[in-house]
Structures are given as structure tokens and as C-alpha cells.
Design a protein around this motif. Sequence first.
Motif, PDB file in Angstrom:
ATOM      1  N   GLU A  34     -16.873   0.373  -2.632  1.00  0.00           N
ATOM      2  CA  GLU A  34     -16.052  -0.094  -1.511  1.00  0.00           C
ATOM      3  C   GLU A  34     -14.812  -0.837  -2.011  1.00  0.00           C
ATOM      4  O   GLU A  34     -13.709  -0.622  -1.513  1.00  0.00           O
ATOM      5  CB  GLU A  34     -16.871  -0.996  -0.584  1.00  0.00           C
ATOM      6  CG  GLU A  34     -16.160  -1.359   0.699  1.00  0.00           C
ATOM      7  CD  GLU A  34     -15.804  -0.164   1.568  1.00  0.00           C
ATOM      8  OE1 GLU A  34     -14.729  -0.206   2.201  1.00  0.00           O
ATOM      9  OE2 GLU A  34     -16.572   0.814   1.618  1.00  0.00           O
ATOM     10  N   GLU A  35     -14.982  -1.683  -3.019  1.00  0.00           N
ATOM     11  CA  GLU A  35     -13.844  -2.402  -3.602  1.00  0.00           C
ATOM     12  C   GLU A  35     -12.860  -1.429  -4.250  1.00  0.00           C
ATOM     13  O   GLU A  35     -11.643  -1.579  -4.117  1.00  0.00           O
ATOM     14  CB  GLU A  35     -14.323  -3.423  -4.636  1.00  0.00           C
ATOM     15  CG  GLU A  35     -15.065  -4.601  -4.031  1.00  0.00           C
ATOM     16  CD  GLU A  35     -15.784  -5.437  -5.079  1.00  0.00           C
ATOM     17  OE1 GLU A  35     -15.986  -6.636  -4.810  1.00  0.00           O
ATOM     18  OE2 GLU A  35     -16.150  -4.901  -6.154  1.00  0.00           O
ATOM     19  N   SER A  36     -13.399  -0.449  -4.960  1.00  0.00           N
ATOM     20  CA  SER A  36     -12.548   0.547  -5.605  1.00  0.00           C
ATOM     21  C   SER A  36     -11.741   1.337  -4.579  1.00  0.00           C
ATOM     22  O   SER A  36     -10.548   1.595  -4.786  1.00  0.00           O
ATOM     23  CB  SER A  36     -13.388   1.510  -6.446  1.00  0.00           C
ATOM     24  OG  SER A  36     -13.977   0.831  -7.525  1.00  0.00           O
ATOM     25  N   LEU A  37     -12.369   1.701  -3.485  1.00  0.00           N
ATOM     26  CA  LEU A  37     -11.660   2.431  -2.426  1.00  0.00           C
ATOM     27  C   LEU A  37     -10.565   1.573  -1.818  1.00  0.00           C
ATOM     28  O   LEU A  37      -9.454   2.057  -1.564  1.00  0.00           O
ATOM     29  CB  LEU A  37     -12.630   2.894  -1.346  1.00  0.00           C
ATOM     30  CG  LEU A  37     -13.543   4.055  -1.741  1.00  0.00           C
ATOM     31  CD1 LEU A  37     -14.594   4.294  -0.668  1.00  0.00           C
ATOM     32  CD2 LEU A  37     -12.733   5.316  -1.989  1.00  0.00           C
ATOM     33  N   ALA A  38     -10.855   0.295  -1.582  1.00  0.00           N
ATOM     34  CA  ALA A  38      -9.854  -0.611  -1.021  1.00  0.00           C
ATOM     35  C   ALA A  38      -8.679  -0.774  -1.993  1.00  0.00           C
ATOM     36  O   ALA A  38      -7.515  -0.784  -1.579  1.00  0.00           O
ATOM     37  CB  ALA A  38     -10.478  -1.964  -0.697  1.00  0.00           C
ATOM     38  N   LEU A  39      -8.982  -0.893  -3.285  1.00  0.00           N
ATOM     39  CA  LEU A  39      -7.922  -0.999  -4.288  1.00  0.00           C
ATOM     40  C   LEU A  39      -7.081   0.276  -4.325  1.00  0.00           C
ATOM     41  O   LEU A  39      -5.857   0.222  -4.412  1.00  0.00           O
ATOM     42  CB  LEU A  39      -8.512  -1.281  -5.673  1.00  0.00           C
ATOM     43  CG  LEU A  39      -9.014  -2.695  -5.907  1.00  0.00           C
ATOM     44  CD1 LEU A  39      -9.836  -2.767  -7.189  1.00  0.00           C
ATOM     45  CD2 LEU A  39      -7.846  -3.681  -5.972  1.00  0.00           C
ATOM     46  N   TRP A  40      -7.746   1.414  -4.274  1.00  0.00           N
ATOM     47  CA  TRP A  40      -7.034   2.693  -4.281  1.00  0.00           C
ATOM     48  C   TRP A  40      -6.089   2.786  -3.079  1.00  0.00           C
ATOM     49  O   TRP A  40      -4.919   3.155  -3.216  1.00  0.00           O
ATOM     50  CB  TRP A  40      -8.024   3.855  -4.260  1.00  0.00           C
ATOM     51  CG  TRP A  40      -7.337   5.177  -4.276  1.00  0.00           C
ATOM     52  CD1 TRP A  40      -6.957   5.933  -3.200  1.00  0.00           C
ATOM     53  CD2 TRP A  40      -6.883   5.887  -5.429  1.00  0.00           C
ATOM     54  NE1 TRP A  40      -6.325   7.077  -3.606  1.00  0.00           N
ATOM     55  CE2 TRP A  40      -6.258   7.076  -4.981  1.00  0.00           C
ATOM     56  CE3 TRP A  40      -6.957   5.646  -6.787  1.00  0.00           C
ATOM     57  CZ2 TRP A  40      -5.715   7.999  -5.841  1.00  0.00           C
ATOM     58  CZ3 TRP A  40      -6.408   6.582  -7.649  1.00  0.00           C
ATOM     59  CH2 TRP A  40      -5.795   7.730  -7.177  1.00  0.00           C
ATOM     60  N   GLU A  41      -6.592   2.432  -1.903  1.00  0.00           N
ATOM     61  CA  GLU A  41      -5.766   2.481  -0.697  1.00  0.00           C
ATOM     62  C   GLU A  41      -4.577   1.540  -0.808  1.00  0.00           C
ATOM     63  O   GLU A  41      -3.459   1.892  -0.419  1.00  0.00           O
ATOM     64  CB  GLU A  41      -6.609   2.142   0.535  1.00  0.00           C
ATOM     65  CG  GLU A  41      -7.603   3.233   0.876  1.00  0.00           C
ATOM     66  CD  GLU A  41      -8.624   2.819   1.917  1.00  0.00           C
ATOM     67  OE1 GLU A  41      -8.797   1.605   2.170  1.00  0.00           O
ATOM     68  OE2 GLU A  41      -9.273   3.722   2.471  1.00  0.00           O
ATOM     69  N   ARG A  42      -4.813   0.347  -1.347  1.00  0.00           N
ATOM     70  CA  ARG A  42      -3.714  -0.607  -1.536  1.00  0.00           C
ATOM     71  C   ARG A  42      -2.688  -0.036  -2.520  1.00  0.00           C
ATOM     72  O   ARG A  42      -1.483  -0.141  -2.300  1.00  0.00           O
ATOM     73  CB  ARG A  42      -4.263  -1.946  -2.035  1.00  0.00           C
ATOM     74  CG  ARG A  42      -3.209  -3.002  -2.227  1.00  0.00           C
ATOM     75  CD  ARG A  42      -2.580  -3.392  -0.919  1.00  0.00           C
ATOM     76  NE  ARG A  42      -1.553  -4.395  -1.133  1.00  0.00           N
ATOM     77  CZ  ARG A  42      -0.540  -4.605  -0.327  1.00  0.00           C
ATOM     78  NH1 ARG A  42      -0.430  -3.912   0.787  1.00  0.00           N
ATOM     79  NH2 ARG A  42       0.357  -5.529  -0.584  1.00  0.00           N
ATOM     80  N   GLY A  43      -3.179   0.562  -3.584  1.00  0.00           N
ATOM     81  CA  GLY A  43      -2.289   1.164  -4.566  1.00  0.00           C
ATOM     82  C   GLY A  43      -1.440   2.271  -3.963  1.00  0.00           C
ATOM     83  O   GLY A  43      -0.242   2.374  -4.254  1.00  0.00           O
ATOM     84  N   GLU A  44      -2.018   3.094  -3.127  1.00  0.00           N
ATOM     85  CA  GLU A  44      -1.269   4.160  -2.463  1.00  0.00           C
ATOM     86  C   GLU A  44      -0.162   3.580  -1.587  1.00  0.00           C
ATOM     87  O   GLU A  44       0.963   4.079  -1.571  1.00  0.00           O
ATOM     88  CB  GLU A  44      -2.202   5.039  -1.629  1.00  0.00           C
ATOM     89  CG  GLU A  44      -3.101   5.939  -2.450  1.00  0.00           C
ATOM     90  CD  GLU A  44      -2.345   7.056  -3.139  1.00  0.00           C
ATOM     91  OE1 GLU A  44      -1.380   7.601  -2.572  1.00  0.00           O
ATOM     92  OE2 GLU A  44      -2.723   7.389  -4.279  1.00  0.00           O
TER      93      GLU A  44
END
Length: 70
Positions: A34-44
Motif C-alpha cells: 500500500e505504501e509503495s502504491l501511494a509512493l508510485w502515485e505521488r511520483g507519477e
Amino acid sequence: MTDENKDERLSYEQARAELASVVERLEAGGTTLEESLALWERGEKLAGICQRWLDGARARIDAARHESAS
């Protein structure tokens, strides 16, 4: 002010620095899915902000070149 409005006020340098931090965190691992997905979305989102800044800079350069050639 919403988070989206705050994001749109980021300078190119601020967005790039935060994006670099996000990438470092993702590469380091140790986060939950979940944290990784949130980081990925923020990065995008940050990458999109950086791209808009770069596109705007390119447009200004092109316009200045066109104006000086006229």
C-alpha cells in the motif's frame, strides 16, 4: 487550499527534489504494498508537474526564437 492546488504551486525544483526522494524510498524497499502504491502515485503526479514545467519552458524558448527570427 487543497493538496492539488498546493501541488500546482510547486516549482520545478521542488517537484524534482520530492520526486527524487520518492524514487529513493521506492528503490530502498521495505515498504508495504500500500505504501509503495501511494509512493508510485505521488511520483507519477510529481513527474507530471515536472513535465508541465519543462513543456512550458520549451514553449517560451520556441516563442522567443520565433520572435527573434521575425
